[in-house]
Design an enzyme around this catalytic site. Structure first.
Site, mmCIF file in Angstrom:
data_model
loop_
_atom_site.group_PDB
_atom_site.id
_atom_site.type_symbol
_atom_site.label_atom_id
_atom_site.label_comp_id
_atom_site.label_asym_id
_atom_site.label_seq_id
_atom_site.Cartn_x
_atom_site.Cartn_y
_atom_site.Cartn_z
ATOM 1 C CG LEU A 228 -5.912 -2.253 -4.507
ATOM 2 C CD1 LEU A 228 -5.678 -2.147 -6.004
ATOM 3 C CD2 LEU A 228 -6.965 -3.308 -4.194
ATOM 4 C CG ASP A 229 -2.618 -6.958 -0.137
ATOM 5 O OD1 ASP A 229 -2.912 -6.216 0.813
ATOM 6 O OD2 ASP A 229 -3.000 -8.143 -0.218
ATOM 7 C CD GLN A 230 5.526 -4.126 -2.177
ATOM 8 O OE1 GLN A 230 5.804 -5.311 -1.974
ATOM 9 N NE2 GLN A 230 6.317 -3.137 -1.818
#
Length: 299
Positions: free
Chosen positions: A139-141
């Protein structure tokens, strides 16, 4: 199927449907062990039937005990670091963790700390498990929610193949600017790099094929926002963020793709993950509760 971990060995009570099959056929066709791992197991005499090392041409019968040396010690591949984990599901083969915002899924540079993978390594270490940290997806940050990890080499290979075949279902919830009139829809638009921005992606005919399905969950007229549920048919970088911005409904808080800075991050959460168990094939569905306090999504 009855399975159990016995030290380094996976013990399987042979089910009725395997009776009469050769050991080799079970390893290849029922457990889907990839060739490289199969070769390593063969070289290390890592298969036993009723605790005896036998030729793989032998057949099995119901209630036989098949043992496979699956849980060998491995380097974590990164530095273990304590962080409080929100564990959603765990057994000997898989781990599902609820990732908080402002945290990378895994290190991108050698020696990096502060990622979810570092925390998972510490969790393994605390349990006395010595295995490489393997995330199945990421997942993105600043995206929160469920991330699936494989805890052994076979589970990793099987889950990677399931991901390619779209057998792992990931459901996201997002809050977007604007009121979406249609109840549901599909966005089929290829995504490529933005030549004018190092991290940004854009819809591009020359990009990789990308497909997103969405469904309206709740309209919030007073805030001019819509809560939507999304499922990915593909897994491109920033796919949901790019597709919703392209449709004219950027994610709330996603300033990179046209959203307003209502929150300190994009309002995107991986709410559910569903997958066949890599060993038993049992369907596992896990829900990740919202982690923000106060929550950024309507309950």
């Amino acid at each position: 199927m009855k399975i159990a971990k016995r030290g380094q060995w996976l013990q399987i009570a042979v089910p009725v449907e395997w009776s009469g099959l050769k050991i080799e056929d079970i390893l290849k066709e029922k457990l889907h062990i990839p060739k490289s791992l199969l070769h390593e197991i063969r070289m290390n005499k890592g298969v036993k039937l009723n605790n005896d090392t036998l030729p793989w041409s032998n057949t099995v019968k119901t209630s036989d005990s098949l043992q496979i040396q699956l849980f060998v010690d491995e380097d974590y591949g990164l530095i273990p670091e304590y962080t409080d984990l929100n564990i959603l599901y765990e057994d000997d083969h898989v781990l599902v963790v609820n990732k908080p915002a402002n945290m990378d899924t895994h290190p991108t540079t050698e020696g990096q700390l502060g990622t979810l993978a570092n925390a998972v390594a510490f969790h393994y270490q605390a349990q006395g498990i010595q295995t490489k940290v393997r995330h199945v997806h990421r997942l993105d940050q600043d995206t929160t929610g469920a991330i699936l990890f494989a805890k052994d080499r076979l589970s990793s290979a099987v889950l990677d193949r399931m991901l390619e075949r779209r057998e792992i279902k990931r459901t996201y919830y997002a809050l977007v600017h604007g009121i979406i009139k249609q109840k549901s829809g599909t966005i089929d638009a290829s995504i490529g790099r933005d030549r004018h921005h190092p991290t940004r992606r854009r819809v591009s005919p020359s990009g990789q094929q990308a497909k997103t399905r969405f469904k309206v969950i709740e309209k919030l007229p007073s805030e001019q926002m819509t809560l939507i549920e999304l499922q990915l048919e593909t897994g491109r970088t920033h796919q949901i963020r790019v597709h919703m911005s392209h449709l004219g409904y950027p994610l709330v808080g996603d300033i990179l793709y046209g959203g307003k800075e209502v929150f300190s991050r994009q309002a995107l959460h991986a709410k559910y993950v569903q997958f066949p168990h890599p060993i038993t094939n049992e369907v596992i569905q896990v829900e990740a509760p919202y982690m923000d306090v106060p929550p950024i999504f309507p309950q």
